[in-house]
Design a protein around this motif. Sequence first.
Motif, PDB file in Angstrom:
ATOM      1  N   ASN A  68      34.607  45.103  33.542  1.00  0.00           N
ATOM      2  CA  ASN A  68      34.478  43.640  33.516  1.00  0.00           C
ATOM      3  C   ASN A  68      35.831  42.958  33.618  1.00  0.00           C
ATOM      4  O   ASN A  68      35.994  41.949  34.313  1.00  0.00           O
ATOM      5  N   LEU A  69      36.803  43.500  32.894  1.00  0.00           N
ATOM      6  CA  LEU A  69      38.146  42.922  32.933  1.00  0.00           C
ATOM      7  C   LEU A  69      38.706  42.985  34.353  1.00  0.00           C
ATOM      8  O   LEU A  69      39.280  42.020  34.862  1.00  0.00           O
ATOM      9  N   SER A  70      38.525  44.126  35.004  1.00  0.00           N
ATOM     10  CA  SER A  70      39.067  44.269  36.356  1.00  0.00           C
ATOM     11  C   SER A  70      38.336  43.351  37.333  1.00  0.00           C
ATOM     12  O   SER A  70      38.925  42.841  38.283  1.00  0.00           O
ATOM     13  N   ARG A  71      37.059  43.110  37.101  1.00  0.00           N
ATOM     14  CA  ARG A  71      36.338  42.156  37.954  1.00  0.00           C
ATOM     15  C   ARG A  71      36.930  40.753  37.788  1.00  0.00           C
ATOM     16  O   ARG A  71      37.142  40.019  38.758  1.00  0.00           O
ATOM     17  N   PHE A  72      37.214  40.381  36.538  1.00  0.00           N
ATOM     18  CA  PHE A  72      37.837  39.083  36.291  1.00  0.00           C
ATOM     19  C   PHE A  72      39.199  38.987  36.995  1.00  0.00           C
ATOM     20  O   PHE A  72      39.521  37.981  37.643  1.00  0.00           O
ATOM     21  N   TYR A  73      40.003  40.042  36.902  1.00  0.00           N
ATOM     22  CA  TYR A  73      41.333  39.993  37.530  1.00  0.00           C
ATOM     23  C   TYR A  73      41.235  39.958  39.060  1.00  0.00           C
ATOM     24  O   TYR A  73      42.146  39.481  39.722  1.00  0.00           O
ATOM     25  N   PHE A  74      40.118  40.452  39.610  1.00  0.00           N
ATOM     26  CA  PHE A  74      39.929  40.285  41.058  1.00  0.00           C
ATOM     27  C   PHE A  74      39.499  38.859  41.367  1.00  0.00           C
ATOM     28  O   PHE A  74      40.070  38.187  42.230  1.00  0.00           O
ATOM     29  N   ASP A  75      38.490  38.359  40.640  1.00  0.00           N
ATOM     30  CA  ASP A  75      37.971  37.015  40.930  1.00  0.00           C
ATOM     31  C   ASP A  75      39.040  35.947  40.713  1.00  0.00           C
ATOM     32  O   ASP A  75      39.135  34.976  41.475  1.00  0.00           O
ATOM     33  N   ARG A  76      39.839  36.123  39.648  1.00  0.00           N
ATOM     34  CA  ARG A  76      40.812  35.089  39.288  1.00  0.00           C
ATOM     35  C   ARG A  76      42.150  35.255  39.992  1.00  0.00           C
ATOM     36  O   ARG A  76      42.787  34.277  40.373  1.00  0.00           O
ATOM     37  N   TYR A  77      42.590  36.520  40.171  1.00  0.00           N
ATOM     38  CA  TYR A  77      43.957  36.753  40.680  1.00  0.00           C
ATOM     39  C   TYR A  77      44.005  37.602  41.949  1.00  0.00           C
ATOM     40  O   TYR A  77      45.083  37.852  42.482  1.00  0.00           O
TER      41      TYR A  77
END
Length: 275
Positions: free
Chosen positions: A154-163
């Motif tokens: 989930n964290l890595s998905r956030f870092y893709f979507d956001r950054y």
Amino acid sequence: MTVHTASAQPLVHRLLLTGAAGGLGRELRRRLPAHCTVLRLSDVAELGSAAAHEELVPAALEDRAAMLNLLADVDAVVHLGGVSTEQPFDAILPANIVGVYNLYEAARIHGVRRIVFASSNHVTGFYKQSEVVSPLAPVRPDGYYGISKAFGENLSRFYFDRYGIETVCLRIGSSFPEPVDRRMLATWLSYDDLERLVVASLSAPVVGHSIVYGMSDNAVSWWDNTPARHIGYRPQDSSEPFRAARQAAQPQIDLTDPAAVFQGGGFVKRGPFKD
Ligand code: 15L
């Protein structure tokens, strides 16, 4: 990250391998030099001495400053570091929860564009062995370890979507020299296929945020990698040559045993742990 398609050139300039002293880390340490110019190795355990193409940078995943230093000048990461078995929550928290946050924050600050994250089949370990699960199915972790890997996904998905940091999450099955029990006839990932999976994850031109099960081309399988075909992973090994020996060693299956019913095997029975 600079990805080269010509086979004469390495895929990545400086590649960071965390968890380099662990079982899979030692295996990839000797295989990844074919795919990068500089291999930076990190662990909290002893790494021995550095070969000419290696940089040794010991770091605890939960140490934010050390992780910031570790990611400097890195082009891509293969993240194997952390606790790799079911444990009490307090043992999981520092490396697998805080540590993966530290890794992605350091990657963001240093502009690292791609991470291969060693997730685990235990993210979906509470599906039954009679089910076939794809990376699109809801997670059903079988313990705190599986929960921590779901957190990393989930964290890595956030870092893709956001950054825009690309990640391939490898839900690794059982990566050992050979399957050691009946369950592993379905979950086995040979070391050669592990290398193929990691190299495909580093070299696919576009991965966004992807999840793929890490398994060989086993005849019996509980996982469907169709949604991850864009990665281009083509396993070439199979557990089938080991079937007769594993079945002879374990002729009876006890269907009242959760370890025989659920995909996570013995992990589903660990705990409750004492504080
Ligand atoms: C894992 O995630 C563990 O790291 C490894 O030690 C194996 O137990 C494997 O799963 C498995 O499910 O066999």
